[in-house]
Design a protein around this motif. Structure first.
Motif, PDB file in Angstrom:
ATOM      1  N   LEU A   3     -15.323  11.031  -4.736  1.00  0.00           N
ATOM      2  CA  LEU A   3     -15.484  11.207  -3.290  1.00  0.00           C
ATOM      3  C   LEU A   3     -14.560  10.273  -2.515  1.00  0.00           C
ATOM      4  CD1 LEU A   3     -19.364  11.576  -2.971  1.00  0.00           C
ATOM      5  CD2 LEU A   3     -17.630  13.364  -2.705  1.00  0.00           C
ATOM      6  N   LEU A   4     -14.396   9.049  -3.015  1.00  0.00           N
ATOM      7  CA  LEU A   4     -13.513   8.095  -2.336  1.00  0.00           C
ATOM      8  C   LEU A   4     -12.082   8.602  -2.330  1.00  0.00           C
ATOM      9  CD1 LEU A   4     -13.023   5.298  -1.071  1.00  0.00           C
ATOM     10  CD2 LEU A   4     -12.793   4.399  -3.395  1.00  0.00           C
ATOM     11  N   SER A   5     -11.638   9.113  -3.476  1.00  0.00           N
ATOM     12  CA  SER A   5     -10.270   9.635  -3.550  1.00  0.00           C
ATOM     13  C   SER A   5     -10.087  10.852  -2.647  1.00  0.00           C
ATOM     14  CB  SER A   5      -9.953   9.996  -5.008  1.00  0.00           C
ATOM     15  OG  SER A   5      -8.660  10.537  -5.112  1.00  0.00           O
ATOM     16  N   LEU A   6     -11.113  11.739  -2.628  1.00  0.00           N
ATOM     17  CA  LEU A   6     -11.010  12.940  -1.807  1.00  0.00           C
ATOM     18  C   LEU A   6     -10.996  12.604  -0.320  1.00  0.00           C
ATOM     19  CD1 LEU A   6     -11.020  16.052  -1.755  1.00  0.00           C
ATOM     20  CD2 LEU A   6     -13.525  15.942  -1.690  1.00  0.00           C
ATOM     21  N   ILE A   7     -11.858  11.678   0.086  1.00  0.00           N
ATOM     22  CA  ILE A   7     -11.924  11.313   1.504  1.00  0.00           C
ATOM     23  C   ILE A   7     -10.639  10.635   1.948  1.00  0.00           C
ATOM     24  CG2 ILE A   7     -13.120   9.830   3.165  1.00  0.00           C
ATOM     25  CD1 ILE A   7     -15.687  10.368   1.633  1.00  0.00           C
ATOM     26  N   ARG A   8     -10.085   9.798   1.102  1.00  0.00           N
ATOM     27  CA  ARG A   8      -8.856   9.088   1.485  1.00  0.00           C
ATOM     28  C   ARG A   8      -7.675  10.056   1.610  1.00  0.00           C
ATOM     29  NH1 ARG A   8      -8.596   4.041   1.979  1.00  0.00           N
ATOM     30  NH2 ARG A   8      -6.349   4.078   1.721  1.00  0.00           N
ATOM     31  N   GLN A   9      -7.698  11.128   0.801  1.00  0.00           N
ATOM     32  CA  GLN A   9      -6.615  12.102   0.894  1.00  0.00           C
ATOM     33  C   GLN A   9      -6.715  12.943   2.162  1.00  0.00           C
ATOM     34  OE1 GLN A   9      -6.628  14.404  -2.689  1.00  0.00           O
ATOM     35  NE2 GLN A   9      -6.004  12.687  -3.996  1.00  0.00           N
ATOM     36  N   ARG A  10      -7.969  13.303   2.528  1.00  0.00           N
ATOM     37  CA  ARG A  10      -8.149  14.221   3.643  1.00  0.00           C
ATOM     38  C   ARG A  10      -8.324  13.496   4.979  1.00  0.00           C
ATOM     39  NH1 ARG A  10     -11.800  19.365   1.580  1.00  0.00           N
ATOM     40  NH2 ARG A  10     -10.466  19.925  -0.194  1.00  0.00           N
ATOM     41  N   LEU A  65       0.795  -1.220   0.000  1.00  0.00           N
ATOM     42  CA  LEU A  65       0.000   0.000   0.000  1.00  0.00           C
ATOM     43  C   LEU A  65       0.834   1.281   0.000  1.00  0.00           C
ATOM     44  CD1 LEU A  65      -2.989  -0.912   2.351  1.00  0.00           C
ATOM     45  CD2 LEU A  65      -3.060  -0.480  -0.097  1.00  0.00           C
ATOM     46  N   PRO A  66       1.876   1.402   0.833  1.00  0.00           N
ATOM     47  CA  PRO A  66       2.656   2.652   0.797  1.00  0.00           C
ATOM     48  C   PRO A  66       3.364   2.876  -0.541  1.00  0.00           C
ATOM     49  CG  PRO A  66       3.056   1.447   2.839  1.00  0.00           C
ATOM     50  CD  PRO A  66       2.325   0.512   1.922  1.00  0.00           C
ATOM     51  N   LEU A  67       3.609   1.807  -1.300  1.00  0.00           N
ATOM     52  CA  LEU A  67       4.346   1.928  -2.559  1.00  0.00           C
ATOM     53  C   LEU A  67       3.432   2.231  -3.743  1.00  0.00           C
ATOM     54  CD1 LEU A  67       6.767  -1.120  -2.123  1.00  0.00           C
ATOM     55  CD2 LEU A  67       7.240   1.307  -1.666  1.00  0.00           C
ATOM     56  N   GLN A  68       2.237   1.625  -3.772  1.00  0.00           N
ATOM     57  CA  GLN A  68       1.378   1.737  -4.950  1.00  0.00           C
ATOM     58  C   GLN A  68       0.097   2.531  -4.713  1.00  0.00           C
ATOM     59  OE1 GLN A  68       2.268   0.785  -7.890  1.00  0.00           O
ATOM     60  NE2 GLN A  68       4.176  -0.169  -7.218  1.00  0.00           N
ATOM     61  N   GLY A  69      -0.410   2.571  -3.505  1.00  0.00           N
ATOM     62  CA  GLY A  69      -1.678   3.246  -3.261  1.00  0.00           C
ATOM     63  C   GLY A  69      -2.855   2.289  -3.382  1.00  0.00           C
ATOM     64  N   THR A  70      -3.924   2.605  -2.698  1.00  0.00           N
ATOM     65  CA  THR A  70      -5.065   1.695  -2.630  1.00  0.00           C
ATOM     66  C   THR A  70      -5.770   1.536  -3.966  1.00  0.00           C
ATOM     67  OG1 THR A  70      -5.400   2.337  -0.336  1.00  0.00           O
ATOM     68  CG2 THR A  70      -7.221   1.221  -1.423  1.00  0.00           C
ATOM     69  N   LEU A  71      -6.064   2.655  -4.634  1.00  0.00           N
ATOM     70  CA  LEU A  71      -6.837   2.578  -5.866  1.00  0.00           C
ATOM     71  C   LEU A  71      -6.073   1.866  -6.980  1.00  0.00           C
ATOM     72  CD1 LEU A  71      -8.604   6.067  -5.985  1.00  0.00           C
ATOM     73  CD2 LEU A  71      -9.490   3.875  -5.188  1.00  0.00           C
ATOM     74  N   LEU A  94     -26.064   6.724 -14.430  1.00  0.00           N
ATOM     75  CA  LEU A  94     -25.365   5.650 -13.728  1.00  0.00           C
ATOM     76  C   LEU A  94     -23.853   5.829 -13.827  1.00  0.00           C
ATOM     77  CD1 LEU A  94     -27.550   2.576 -14.758  1.00  0.00           C
ATOM     78  CD2 LEU A  94     -27.255   3.480 -12.444  1.00  0.00           C
ATOM     79  N   MET A  95     -23.376   6.157 -15.023  1.00  0.00           N
ATOM     80  CA  MET A  95     -21.933   6.381 -15.182  1.00  0.00           C
ATOM     81  C   MET A  95     -21.473   7.573 -14.353  1.00  0.00           C
ATOM     82  SD  MET A  95     -21.527   5.706 -19.285  1.00  0.00           S
ATOM     83  CE  MET A  95     -19.760   5.961 -19.227  1.00  0.00           C
ATOM     84  N   ALA A  96     -22.265   8.640 -14.357  1.00  0.00           N
ATOM     85  CA  ALA A  96     -21.902   9.813 -13.558  1.00  0.00           C
ATOM     86  C   ALA A  96     -21.914   9.485 -12.075  1.00  0.00           C
ATOM     87  CB  ALA A  96     -22.868  10.953 -13.857  1.00  0.00           C
ATOM     88  N   GLY A  97     -22.870   8.680 -11.635  1.00  0.00           N
ATOM     89  CA  GLY A  97     -22.898   8.276 -10.227  1.00  0.00           C
ATOM     90  C   GLY A  97     -21.659   7.496  -9.836  1.00  0.00           C
ATOM     91  N   GLY A  98     -21.216   6.587 -10.708  1.00  0.00           N
ATOM     92  CA  GLY A  98     -19.982   5.850 -10.428  1.00  0.00           C
ATOM     93  C   GLY A  98     -18.774   6.769 -10.362  1.00  0.00           C
ATOM     94  N   ALA A  99     -18.710   7.753 -11.278  1.00  0.00           N
ATOM     95  CA  ALA A  99     -17.584   8.701 -11.257  1.00  0.00           C
ATOM     96  C   ALA A  99     -17.596   9.537  -9.984  1.00  0.00           C
ATOM     97  CB  ALA A  99     -17.658   9.602 -12.491  1.00  0.00           C
ATOM     98  N   VAL A 100     -18.783   9.930  -9.525  1.00  0.00           N
ATOM     99  CA  VAL A 100     -18.882  10.715  -8.290  1.00  0.00           C
ATOM    100  C   VAL A 100     -18.407   9.898  -7.091  1.00  0.00           C
ATOM    101  CG1 VAL A 100     -20.520  11.761  -6.688  1.00  0.00           C
ATOM    102  CG2 VAL A 100     -20.673  12.261  -9.118  1.00  0.00           C
ATOM    103  N   ILE A 101     -18.769   8.611  -7.047  1.00  0.00           N
ATOM    104  CA  ILE A 101     -18.331   7.753  -5.940  1.00  0.00           C
ATOM    105  C   ILE A 101     -16.810   7.648  -5.915  1.00  0.00           C
ATOM    106  CG2 ILE A 101     -18.334   5.385  -5.063  1.00  0.00           C
ATOM    107  CD1 ILE A 101     -21.201   5.145  -6.015  1.00  0.00           C
TER     108      ILE A 101
END
Length: 383
Positions: free
Chosen positions: A366-373, A237-243, A356-363
């Motif tokens: 948000l996941l990336s933003l929350i994990r950063q902050r 995880l520290p080398l590659q990142g979760t996503l 549906l595609m936009a909803g997936g992109a929003v998720i």
């Protein structure tokens, strides 16, 4: 990028060598095809039932013309509004035609705009034909009045002469069936009413496929969560990142899922839009699975919540019945359910597929933003 591709290939090989993947590829098409065969044969041979709610006074002439058009494809039934809503919501009737209380007065004034309310339910298929049939009956009823107004406005007849000519106008225009309704596709091919009615069965099978794919995607979220929580992956995880670790495995898991859903729909001869709509549908649930995999409290609770998923999917989407007709407060929830959006995309509403595609992109955003902050909100994963 080379690491991501290598992980994707490795994950795809693992998926293809898994017995569970092949069970999915074979079992889902067999289940959907078996459900199609278990549907009673009367679904094709029995006329589609449509309710008609007449006003307390008047509407008899309209009902007589509508009843004459009952036949092999559609049968009309008189009912009060509460019964019509129950029958349509439970799927017993395809739809219901509701006449206003001032129906006769509006016909006399030749006010036909917005004259009817058409109540549709889950899998409603013949409502276009019902709408056109009601319009044809209305055109017959108002034709003498339109002719009288034209003769007066054009000064062809005086009021006295018109009173004498009225019986003849009624005989020619009112007492004969002057309007014939035919159904065609957009390219001009004749559309059989029975074929139109069969779309309700197609809607049911597409909805069941969507719910089964949702269950499989949630199982994938549990697999990803357990894999992310393993000691070997924690060291990466520290080398590659979760996503960057989860996305290749998620893509490798969704490819067999997409193939299985496509095979299931092909087995029941679904329309091409249903096949194409699987892509945005799985993109949305794939993003949701990714968020659950990053949230230990989420994926560990899935085994407890999983038995409720099919029931909630059937109740909160118009697959078997539309609860919003009985409980209007549920209408916003049912309207934006992913399964509902998928079913509308199957009907050609590509805007719902884009949602549906936009909803997936929003998720994902948000996941990336929350994990950063706030990385600690996802206790099992770091990076």
């Amino acid at each position: 990028m080379s690491f991501v591709l290598t992980l994707f290939r490795s994950s795809l090989r693992t998926q293809l060598s898994s017995r569970r993947t092949w069970v999915l590829l074979l079992l889902l098409p067999l289940l959907i095809a078996g459900t199609a065969r278990l549907l009673p044969p009367e679904e094709v041979s029995t006329p589609v039932q449509v309710g008609v709610v007449l006003p307390e006074e008047g509407g008899e002439s309209f009902w007589q013309r509508l009843e004459r058009r009952s036949g092999l494809a559609v049968t009309f039934y008189r009912a009060d509004r509460s019964r019509a809503e129950r029958q349509v919501a439970s799927g017993q009737w395809d739809c219901a035609l509701i006449l206003p209380e001032d129906f006769e007065a509006r016909l006399a004034r030749l006010e036909v705009e917005g004259l009817f309310t058409l109540l549709t339910g889950p899998g409603s298929a013949v409502y276009p034909m019902v709408r056109e049939t009601a319009a044809a009956c209305t055109a017959e009823l108002v034709s003498p009045g339109i002719a009288e107004r034209y003769l007066l406005d054009s000064s062809i007849l005086s009021q006295e002469e018109l009173d004498a000519a009225r019986p003849r106008l009624n005989q020619v225009l009112l007492d004969q069936e002057r309007v014939l309704v035919t159904m065609e596709t957009a390219d001009g091919r004749p559309l059989d009413p029975l074929t139109l009615a069969d779309r309700g069965v197609s809607n049911l099978l597409s909805g069941l496929t969507a719910i089964l794919l949702l269950i499989w995607t949630l199982l994938t979220a549990m697999d990803l969560g357990r894999w992310l929580d393993s000691p070997a992956v924690r060291r990466l995880l520290p080398l590659q990142g979760t996503l960057s670790l989860l996305l290749p495995r998620l893509a490798a898991a969704l490819i067999p899922t997409l193939c299985s859903g496509a095979l299931a729909l092909l087995a029941v001869q679904a329309e091409p839009p249903c096949l194409l709509a699987l892509i945005p549908y799985l993109m949305f649930w794939g993003a949701a699975a990714l968020a659950l995999a990053c949230w230990p409290a989420g994926w560990t609770a899935l085994p407890v919540l999983m038995p409720f998923v099919p029931a909630l999917g059937l109740l909160l989407s118009p697959v078997l019945l539309d609860l919003s007709l009985l409980f209007p407060a549920l209408e916003p929830v049912i309207r934006w359910m992913p399964v509902t959006l998928y079913l509308r995309a199957c009907g050609g509403s590509w805007g719902d597929g884009l949602l549906l595609m936009a909803g997936g992109a929003v998720i994902l955003a948000l996941l990336s933003l929350i994990r950063q902050r706030s990385p600690r909100l996802f206790g099992g994963a770091r990076g």
